[in-house]
Design a protein around this motif. Sequence first.
Motif, PDB file in Angstrom:
ATOM      1  N   SER A  70      36.211   7.410  -7.977  1.00 49.55           N
ATOM      2  CA  SER A  70      36.130   8.557  -7.080  1.00 49.55           C
ATOM      3  C   SER A  70      36.323   8.078  -5.637  1.00 49.55           C
ATOM      4  O   SER A  70      36.152   6.892  -5.325  1.00 49.55           O
ATOM      5  CB  SER A  70      34.769   9.242  -7.215  1.00 49.55           C
ATOM      6  N   GLU A 130      34.457   8.640  -3.149  1.00 47.79           N
ATOM      7  CA  GLU A 130      33.176   8.167  -2.623  1.00 47.79           C
ATOM      8  C   GLU A 130      32.899   6.738  -3.076  1.00 47.79           C
ATOM      9  O   GLU A 130      32.453   5.892  -2.279  1.00 47.79           O
ATOM     10  CB  GLU A 130      32.042   9.091  -3.082  1.00 47.79           C
ATOM     11  N   GLU A 131      33.194   6.434  -4.347  1.00 50.25           N
ATOM     12  CA  GLU A 131      32.973   5.077  -4.844  1.00 50.25           C
ATOM     13  C   GLU A 131      33.912   4.081  -4.173  1.00 50.25           C
ATOM     14  O   GLU A 131      33.511   2.970  -3.809  1.00 50.25           O
ATOM     15  CB  GLU A 131      33.165   5.040  -6.364  1.00 50.25           C
ATOM     16  N   GLU A 145      32.758   3.373  -0.723  1.00 48.08           N
ATOM     17  CA  GLU A 145      31.620   2.452  -0.765  1.00 48.08           C
ATOM     18  C   GLU A 145      32.099   1.012  -0.928  1.00 48.08           C
ATOM     19  O   GLU A 145      31.598   0.092  -0.278  1.00 48.08           O
ATOM     20  CB  GLU A 145      30.671   2.832  -1.903  1.00 48.08           C
ATOM     21  N   LYS A 171      39.523   9.887   5.315  1.00 47.77           N
ATOM     22  CA  LYS A 171      38.339   9.042   5.142  1.00 47.77           C
ATOM     23  C   LYS A 171      38.645   7.608   5.576  1.00 47.77           C
ATOM     24  O   LYS A 171      37.820   6.934   6.216  1.00 47.77           O
ATOM     25  CB  LYS A 171      37.886   9.054   3.679  1.00 47.77           C
TER      26      LYS A 171
END
Length: 373
Positions: free
Chosen positions: A175, A177-178, A181, A215
Amino acid sequence: MIKEIKTYKLCYEGINEERDALAIKGLAEHPMEIVVSKIETSDGHIGYGESLAYGCSDAVQVTIEKILKPLLLKEDEELIEHLWDKMYKATLRFGRRGIVIAGISGVDIALWDIMGKKTKKPIYKLLGGSKRKIKAYITGGYYSEKKDIEKLREEEAYYVKMGFNGVKVKIGAKSMEEDMERLRSVREAVGENVKIAVDANNVYTFYEALEMGRKLENLGIWFFEEPIQTDYLDLSARLTEELEIPIAGYETAYTRWEFYEIMRKRAVDIVQTDAMWTGGISEMIKIGNMAKVMGFPLIPHYSAGGISLVANLHVAAALGTEWIEMHLRKNDLRDKIFEESIEIDSGRLVVPDRPGLGLTLREEIFDEYRCNS
């Protein structure tokens, strides 16, 4: 005069289980295999070239042996441009991209290797180059069940410790988000002064790429490579217009004609190409000079064997490019194919200064790494 052309399918079974997003999504697997062309002239000179062969080595070998070889035997090996045009025009109805151009690429690299050996000059000097050391960024950060974030941090920090000031991390299989990170963790591990690029290997849709690009901008990522499928040039151009982060690509494009469209549409901010599948040294130098005319920086791509890496290095030296891609994954087709080592000096690749490609191919590799099927 060209006396003989032989081809060899080489496979390396020791590459680990790491994968990019394209492979994880089941769209492509990239076994480490190459096709090496060996060209011998009537006066005893021998040259070697490498062709892209990700899962298609049988087809590439047959293309060279059955289609290209008959066009070249008894021809003057010094007429490299003439021979390139002859191969390209003879295959117009079924070539122009893919396997045929990969075959032409290996033959062309071998011809340049011969020309350098005959003139006793390294290829980069034949091309008018002078730059001897080129900064390398290291592509790593592949996905693996054995690699958690801590191991990813250790991997990228190791590259920096070796003296490299640029790294590239694979994204797109997890994802957003992953992946963010993972990237934040890499930034913490390497510091603010190291350039971090990302490579999505063409897996995003346009809107996914747009979202991810925004992002990435917040993290100060160096460039966003192959965000969407190479064929969607108009959409890629929209990404370059709407995002501040530079879009890089498309290594999966072929020949000057396709790259002209990429640059004409401004579908990238950074041009990436590779001698082993874009048409060889002859075509890569044309693409690079066209990029200069149109105002695009070029960073050579790399992903397979040692011959293509060294060929790209000579072209990079001739073009005066600032950066070149490098991998440090275990790969005998890069590290054991030559008698000499590819020299690295403080994060820079050193262009070989001996004739031709400048490194001595070990003939034993044709038996040691011959593909089983």
